[in-house]
Scaffold this motif. Structure first.
Motif, PDB file in Angstrom:
ATOM      1  N   LEU A 166       0.820  -1.206   0.000  1.00  7.34           N
ATOM      2  CA  LEU A 166       0.000   0.000   0.000  1.00  7.34           C
ATOM      3  C   LEU A 166       0.854   1.255   0.000  1.00  7.34           C
ATOM      4  O   LEU A 166       1.929   1.298   0.594  1.00  7.34           O
ATOM      5  CB  LEU A 166      -0.917   0.013   1.229  1.00  7.34           C
ATOM      6  CG  LEU A 166      -1.936  -1.126   1.311  1.00  7.34           C
ATOM      7  CD1 LEU A 166      -2.606  -1.128   2.679  1.00  7.34           C
ATOM      8  CD2 LEU A 166      -2.973  -1.000   0.200  1.00  7.34           C
ATOM      9  N   ARG A 167       0.349   2.295  -0.662  1.00  7.90           N
ATOM     10  CA  ARG A 167       1.028   3.591  -0.639  1.00  7.90           C
ATOM     11  C   ARG A 167       0.862   4.260   0.720  1.00  7.90           C
ATOM     12  O   ARG A 167       1.750   4.967   1.181  1.00  7.90           O
ATOM     13  CB  ARG A 167       0.479   4.495  -1.752  1.00  7.90           C
ATOM     14  CG  ARG A 167       0.810   3.973  -3.146  1.00  7.90           C
ATOM     15  CD  ARG A 167       0.119   4.766  -4.231  1.00  7.90           C
ATOM     16  NE  ARG A 167       0.419   4.212  -5.547  1.00  7.90           N
ATOM     17  CZ  ARG A 167       1.424   4.607  -6.318  1.00  7.90           C
ATOM     18  NH1 ARG A 167       2.211   5.595  -5.907  1.00  7.90           N
ATOM     19  NH2 ARG A 167       1.636   4.067  -7.494  1.00  7.90           N
ATOM     20  N   LYS A 168      -0.296   4.053   1.334  1.00  7.76           N
ATOM     21  CA  LYS A 168      -0.532   4.530   2.695  1.00  7.76           C
ATOM     22  C   LYS A 168      -1.628   3.675   3.301  1.00  7.76           C
ATOM     23  O   LYS A 168      -2.376   3.002   2.580  1.00  7.76           O
ATOM     24  CB  LYS A 168      -0.919   6.014   2.704  1.00  7.76           C
ATOM     25  CG  LYS A 168      -2.160   6.370   1.912  1.00  7.76           C
ATOM     26  CD  LYS A 168      -2.377   7.885   1.974  1.00  7.76           C
ATOM     27  CE  LYS A 168      -3.623   8.313   1.203  1.00  7.76           C
ATOM     28  NZ  LYS A 168      -3.822   9.775   1.286  1.00  7.76           N
ATOM     29  N   PRO A 169      -1.749   3.673   4.638  1.00  7.60           N
ATOM     30  CA  PRO A 169      -2.721   2.780   5.281  1.00  7.60           C
ATOM     31  C   PRO A 169      -4.155   3.055   4.834  1.00  7.60           C
ATOM     32  O   PRO A 169      -4.534   4.209   4.582  1.00  7.60           O
ATOM     33  CB  PRO A 169      -2.544   3.089   6.775  1.00  7.60           C
ATOM     34  CG  PRO A 169      -1.179   3.656   6.886  1.00  7.60           C
ATOM     35  CD  PRO A 169      -0.938   4.414   5.619  1.00  7.60           C
ATOM     36  N   LEU A 170      -4.958   1.990   4.741  1.00  7.12           N
ATOM     37  CA  LEU A 170      -6.375   2.128   4.426  1.00  7.12           C
ATOM     38  C   LEU A 170      -7.125   2.635   5.653  1.00  7.12           C
ATOM     39  O   LEU A 170      -6.752   2.351   6.791  1.00  7.12           O
ATOM     40  CB  LEU A 170      -6.952   0.781   3.995  1.00  7.12           C
ATOM     41  CG  LEU A 170      -6.343   0.168   2.723  1.00  7.12           C
ATOM     42  CD1 LEU A 170      -6.878  -1.247   2.516  1.00  7.12           C
ATOM     43  CD2 LEU A 170      -6.629   1.039   1.511  1.00  7.12           C
TER      44      LEU A 170
END
Length: 342
Positions: free
Chosen positions: A79-83
């Motif tokens: 992931l690019r950043k947390p969901l």
């Protein structure tokens, strides 16, 4: 003139995170997203599941030939950043896999989000712009016709999309820049028709200090196949020289720029010129062994004498790291063995 360079790989395109790959050629993002095996949905993130899976609740189906369940369970990609629980996303995934008979079947391990050039991963925050992007089909090709070659119409359509793609390269969103870079560089007919102003835009992108660096690397690698028009070659020469001369060799401290520097190191080897190897030799001091090895190979491509001089100079330095010394000594031994071989 630049020597011709093949831009298309002959192996797999769909690297499905956490699952089995569906074999095909590497394609531009808009073609990958239009594949009959691709499902694109708008969904709300619900929770993390067991076995590194994540669960979404279906909101809207944008594209699918398979039935989409109310709860979508997919393998978790990088992931690019947390969901964020409750946030709405667009997912591009496949419920299919290739079995041992090379047949496309439902994946017994479950659906997997796509990860292929330009869509790494196939997950976007929901917005009107993101919906337009994932449903964009530049040339209207039928991807299920395996082996179909690009037509002149395909090339014209891609050339007509260049203003939008170049605008995306100037976006403040890294995900859009990566998408555009892959879309351009994975279309050989487009790359081979770029005019001087388009090449200058691409050169500015590679020279800029904005990522993703793998997108910058892909554009620099594609430079070999771009037309040598109105100083195009000189422009790419300047970009590669600047990267090799001015990027700190401590790449681990600047977000791992190995792909970009590897592209710059290999760029001179496809040019009809014989540099002295000083820029390549600088990277024998890198703290990434992969770059040390790439620099050593680039020096060998220049000439045995240039490589030997560079290796000896580096090995004479007391401050040279032990790992670097070991790699360079290995290259030097092979160099001498090759010289003695009749």
């Amino acid at each position: 003139m630049l020597k011709p360079n093949s831009l298309r790989a002959s192996l797999a395109v769909f690297v499905l995170a956490g699952g089995i790959a569906v074999a095909a050629k590497i394609e531009p993002p808009t073609i990958v997203l239009g594949e009959p095996t691709t499902t694109i949905v708008v969904a709300d993130y619900k929770e993390a599941g067991p076995a590194n899976r994540i669960v979404f609740a279906k909101v809207e189906v944008l594209q699918s030939r398979a039935e989409v369940p109310e709860l979508i369970d997919v393998g978790k990609p990088d992931l690019r950043k947390p969901l964020v629980v409750g946030e709405r996303y667009i997912l591009a995934y496949s419920p299919y896999a290739e079995n041992r008979f090379e047949q496309i079947v439902m994946n017994p391990r479950g659906a997997t989000i796509f990860s292929s050039p330009g869509i790494e991963p196939g997950l976007w925050e929901d917005s009107r712009e993101a919906r337009e992007l994932v449903m964009w089909r530049i040339d209207g090709r039928e991807p299920e016709h395996e082996g179909k070659k690009e037509s002149k119409q395909d090339g014209d359509a891609a050339q007509g999309a260049m203003p939008r793609l170049l605008k995306m390269l100037r976006s403040d969103q890294a995900q859009r820049r990566e998408f555009a870079a892959a879309e351009i560089t994975l279309r050989p007919s487009l790359v081979s028709s770029l005019d001087s102003s388009q090449q200058k835009e691409l050169q500015r992108f590679v020279a800029s200090d904005v990522g993703p660096d793998r997108a910058r690397a892909s554009v620099l690698q594609a430079a070999a196949a771009m037309p040598a028009k109105s100083g195009g070659v000189q422009g790419w020469d300047a970009v590669s020289v600047d990267l090799l001369a001015n990027t700190p060799v401590d790449t681990l401290g600047i977000d791992r720029r190995s792909a970009l520097i590897m592209a710059a190191l290999t760029y001179p080897s496809i040019r009809e010129q014989h540099p002295d190897g000083k820029l390549q030799a600088r990277w024998l001091r890198s703290n990434e062994i992969a770059l040390v090895e790439t620099a050593a190979m680039a020096l060998q491509d220049l000439s045995v004498d240039v490589a030997r001089t560079a290796f000896d100079t580096a090995l004479s330095e007391d401050a040279l790291a032990d790992d670097n010394r070991s790699v360079i000594e290995g290259f030097k031994r092979r160099l001498e063995q090759t010289k003695r071989t009749p």
